[in-house]
Design a protein around this motif. Structure first.
Motif, short mmCIF file in Angstrom:
data_model
loop_
_atom_site.label_atom_id
_atom_site.label_comp_id
_atom_site.label_asym_id
_atom_site.label_seq_id
_atom_site.Cartn_x
_atom_site.Cartn_y
_atom_site.Cartn_z
N THR A 16 0.81 -1.45 0.00
CA THR A 16 -0.06 0.15 0.08
C THR A 16 0.97 1.24 0.03
N GLY A 17 0.36 2.48 -0.45
CA GLY A 17 1.18 3.67 -0.47
C GLY A 17 1.72 3.70 -1.65
N LEU A 18 3.10 4.21 -1.51
CA LEU A 18 3.80 4.78 -2.96
C LEU A 18 4.90 3.55 -3.15
N TRP A 19 4.65 3.17 -4.35
CA TRP A 19 6.07 1.99 -4.71
C TRP A 19 7.01 2.77 -5.17
N ARG A 20 7.04 3.93 -5.75
CA ARG A 20 8.28 4.50 -6.05
C ARG A 20 8.10 5.93 -5.73
N LYS A 21 9.10 6.55 -5.25
CA LYS A 21 9.10 7.90 -4.98
C LYS A 21 10.57 8.69 -5.40
N ASN A 22 10.56 9.51 -6.45
CA ASN A 22 11.61 10.01 -6.72
C ASN A 22 11.54 11.51 -6.73
N LEU A 23 12.01 12.16 -5.38
CA LEU A 23 11.54 13.52 -5.20
C LEU A 23 12.25 14.53 -6.10
N TRP A 24 13.43 13.87 -6.90
CA TRP A 24 13.92 15.28 -7.36
C TRP A 24 13.46 15.38 -8.85
N GLN A 25 12.58 14.42 -9.41
CA GLN A 25 11.84 14.34 -10.32
C GLN A 25 10.08 14.79 -9.93
N GLY A 26 10.04 14.80 -8.68
CA GLY A 26 8.56 14.97 -8.34
C GLY A 26 7.79 13.85 -8.68
N GLU A 27 8.32 12.71 -8.95
CA GLU A 27 7.51 11.41 -9.31
C GLU A 27 7.03 10.78 -8.27
#
Length: 804
Positions: A605-616
């Motif tokens: 559950t939640g976020l599977w991938r989080k790339n903060l520098w891309q805002g993804e």
């Protein structure tokens, strides 16, 4: 046990060893150092200041304008909001440029129109926990004694330049629950001597026996009780060095008398209690078992109901303390106390443990009585406390000690041979080395017919038999020095079965995919037992369950995994990915024994991938969960035998659920938990899967065939394509792969550009293309031909052209 490095130096020459190195040596010797806290780490620029003037801020009712001498050429003006700041005080000042905990930097400032060149600090602002700050300074700044040197380092004065070692003590090492015990251990490790504290003081002509008497009714629960009388004491704050040592050890300062008893507790490991002699209620101390339902108001202002198994200290009529646990509020030391009845006693650990558990009271004293204290230190600790009370509270100690002592302290002599030590350890340690180890530990060593006779001091109650002595020799000699040997056996070497190897592969894949392994109860309740089950089954109930919530063997792993997800989400862990391999228990007929079947299940559950520098941010969805399962099936080489079929299952989302078929038979399911169930469990959108692990691992498969690494070099071409913004890089990549054919080995996006140098509605996407022929070296003509086909296909399909 928290051990101050600087305090430890009072008893042992640490030879300037770095705290981290000392921690490593202690851990290698058998007592684990769980962590080191460097007090005041990163803090600088805090000095002791002298408040020369204080006046009300002209523009603020709750602010004070102070003129403070910080040891510089000129005093500085500081605006302070503390209610207790006043003229003449010595205070902690963070000067301009100072850095406080949390990397908080002090700058020049203006507060309501008045300049402020620094900050007068509370202890909390210097990094000390609020629960450790004395009550008088809890809501304001800390005030140093008048003899504190202006301009000196405040952090050093508060002993916040110290290192605190946290010892993880096992129950048998109660001897290390005090500073002297740790000192003996460290001295043995370093080959140093222990410097014992002094306990000398002047005795008054008046005898303690004339002021109090002691009677013990239960000598088994209290074999030794000693009382000292100190008169004409003056209650006040304890010296700064003592307060800082107590705070570094995790104890809040109160006043000089109470602080001294706590200090001696930490130093000797012997609990003491100070009664207000005038409030005690009589001149006799009677130690007895409490009457059934007898009550006492303890120091925490709570009324406690006692039972006949609890030992109490009384004045002959009324209980004044629960022995070894906590004193009573009626006779506590207060600001107007002038005479002290000091208790030092040896209480039975089991009696104290029962009272502590029954009353829900856990104290520093009870913890030490429960694990065992040194009977030889009862009077030593009392004498040490008397010397400190006389020195820092001005007390007159009446001569003599009033006691009732039925405690017999007998030397523990253990015989052990050098041959036995080496035979058990599988090493060859010289006799002289073994004797040296025991002497470094403070044990007396003699010899009788080639056998060592070791006399163990009473502080080491954990050493009772020769195997204990052998362990001491091993740990001080160094476990690292024990030679490594292989067992001598004629049998075959061990290994994993094919099934076990595949199970391990499953776990490694899921952990590599980002899931964490969970281990949940095999027991659940009637409501959850059959939920999410792959197969129907009757319930298997326990005859004597620990509770209704753990009364039935589970049919599925998913319900308990969802409990774990809910638990983590409730504690601000927004993204959770868990898996479990374990057994379910299925019964085809009632009142029969269940069959264990191994399953693997997951919940994400939640976020599977989080790339903060891309805002993804990539939230978990059905295809993420499906991708995990597909990857697992590929690892097991059964993906070509599995199909996903849309289905409806109870407690699962009707449009986002699929059964997983292995060779046409049901082997599991995957999908989203039904929104109603998610609401019931208070969880977010959650996807789960469960597979019949036994069926997957026992499925016969062809061996995996690996292709060799190409012997011939590859050719890499980079292209930057201009295409419409609506065309995705994935679409372009698909065209490249199709047009590249067999020679195209790999395609990678390495840049995307949209900016002022691009025409409206266009973007630039850069790819790196790797061509390789496993049979021969590629020629320029071959690469050019394929590459031109790729560019042509891109232009025809998406009007994508090379960037000029």
């Amino acid at each position: 046990m928290f051990v101050s490095y600087k305090w430890l130096e009072d008893y042992v020459d640490l030879q300037g060893i770095d705290p981290a190195v000392l921690a490593e040596k202690i851990t290698r010797a058998g007592i684990e150092v769980e962590g080191i806290e460097y007090k005041g780490e990163g803090v600088k620029g805090v000095v002791i200041g002298h408040v020369l003037e204080r006046e009300q801020h002209p523009n603020a009712d709750k602010l004070n304008k102070c003129l403070v001498d910080i040891g510089a050429e000129e005093p500085v003006q500081i605006i302070c909001g503390a209610p207790n700041v006043d003229k003449g005080q010595k205070v902690a000042v963070a000067t301009v440029g100072a850095v406080l905990p949390g990397n908080f930097k002090i700058k020049k400032a203006k507060l309501r129109g008045e300049a402020s060149h620094g900050m007068i600090c509370s202890l909390q602002e210097l990094g000390i926990e609020s629960k450790l700050v004395a009550k008088e300074y809890a809501e304001g700044i800390f005030v140093f004694p008048n003899d504190a040197e202006t301009g000196a380092d405040a952090m050093a004065a508060l002993q916040l330049d110290d290192a605190i070692l946290e010892l993880g003590l096992t129950p048998n090492r109660a001897d290390a629950m005090n500073m002297l015990g740790v000192a003996y251990e460290v001295a043995a490790i370093l080959g140093a001597e222990v410097k014992l504290p002094e306990a000398s003081y002047e005795k008054a002509a008046e005898k303690a026996a004339d002021a109090v008497s002691v009677k013990v009714e239960d000598t088994q629960a209290n074999p030794h009780y000693a009382a000292k009388i100190i008169k004409n004491v003056k209650i006040g704050p304890s010296p700064l060095w003592m307060q800082t040592k107590l705070m570094n050890a995790g104890i809040r300062p109160h006043n000089n008398v109470v602080d001294i008893t706590n200090f001696v507790l930490l130093e000797y490991g012997q609990p003491l209690h100070a009664f207000d002699y005038d409030r005690f209620g009589s001149k006799e101390v009677v130690v007895r078992k409490a009457a059934e339902n007898e009550t006492i108001v303890t120091l925490d202002e709570q009324e406690r109901k006692l039972s006949s198994s609890h030992l109490v200290i009384t004045n002959g009529k009324k209980a004044q303390a629960v022995a070894g646990v906590m004193g009573g509020a009626e006779s506590e030391v207060r600001e107007d106390t002038t005479a002290i009845l000091l208790e030092a006693a040896y209480f039975d650990g089991q009696t104290v443990r029962k009272a502590s558990r029954d009353l829900g009271l856990r104290s520093e004293a009870s913890a030490r009585y429960e694990k065992g204290i040194d009977p030889a230190r009862v009077l030593l600790a009392a004498e040490r406390a008397c010397s400190l009370i006389q020195a820092y509270a001005g007390g007159e100690v009446l001569s003599g000690t009033v006691e009732e002592n039925h405690l017999k302290i007998e030397a523990n002599n253990i015989h052990v041979s050098v041959e036995k030590v080496n035979a058990v350890l599988g090493m060859t340690i010289a006799k002289e080395e073994i004797i040296s180890i025991y002497k470094r530990l403070g044990f007396a060593v003699g010899e009788a017919e080639d056998v060592l006779v070791v006399t163990v001091p009473s502080r080491r109650g954990d050493i009772r038999i020769e195997e204990d002595l052998i362990e001491e020799a091993a740990r001080l000699y160094g476990y690292d020095n024990i030679p490594s040997t292989l067992p001598e056996t004629a049998g075959t070497t061990g290994g994993l079965t094919p099934y076990q190897a595949k199970r391990r592969k499953v776990r490694r894949f899921l952990e590599g995919a980002g899931l964490s392994q969970a281990t949940t109860y095999s027991l659940t309740n009637d409501k959850k037992a059959a939920a999410f089950a792959i197969e129907k089954s009757f319930n298997t109930m326990l005859a004597l369950p620990m509770s209704e919530e753990r009364s039935i063997l589970r049919h599925s792993l998913v319900p308990n995994l969802l409990e774990a997800v809910s638990y983590n989400l409730a504690r601000q862990t927004d993204s959770v990915a868990l898996y479990e391999t374990g057994s379910v228990f299925l019964t085809k007929e009632e009142n029969t024994k269940p069959v264990e079947k191994e399953r693997v299940a997951g919940a994400v559950t939640g976020l599977w991938r989080k790339n903060l520098w891309q805002g993804e941010k990539k939230p978990v969805d059905f295809f993420v969960a499906k991708g995990i399962v597909e990857g697992l099936l590929h690892q097991l080489n059964v993906s070509d035998r599995v199909e996903f079929v849309q289905s409806e299952r109870k407690n699962m989302h009707p449009g986002r659920t699929a059964n997983i078929l292995l060779n046409g038979s049901l082997a599991g399911f995957i999908g989203q938990v039904h929104p109603a169930m998610e609401k019931e469990l208070d969880i977010k959108e959650t996807y789960v899967f469960e597979l019949d692990l036994h069926a997957l691992l026992t499925e016969e498969t062809e061996p995996v065939v690996y292709t060799p690494i190409p012997k011939y070099p590859s050719v890499t071409r980079d292209i930057a394509l201009v295409a419409d913004k609506t065309v995705t890089s994935g679409q372009l990549e698909a065209v490249i792969k199709e047009a590249g054919g067999a020679l195209l080995k790999e395609v990678t996006v390495f840049d995307v550009y949209e900016g002022e140098h691009m025409e409206e509605g266009k973007k630039s996407v850069a790819f790196s293309l790797q061509y390789v022929n496993p049979e021969q070296t590629l020629t320029e003509e071959e690469v050019t031909k394929v590459h031109e086909n790729v560019l042509k296909a891109l232009e025809e399909t998406y009007q994508a052209v090379l960037r000029g």
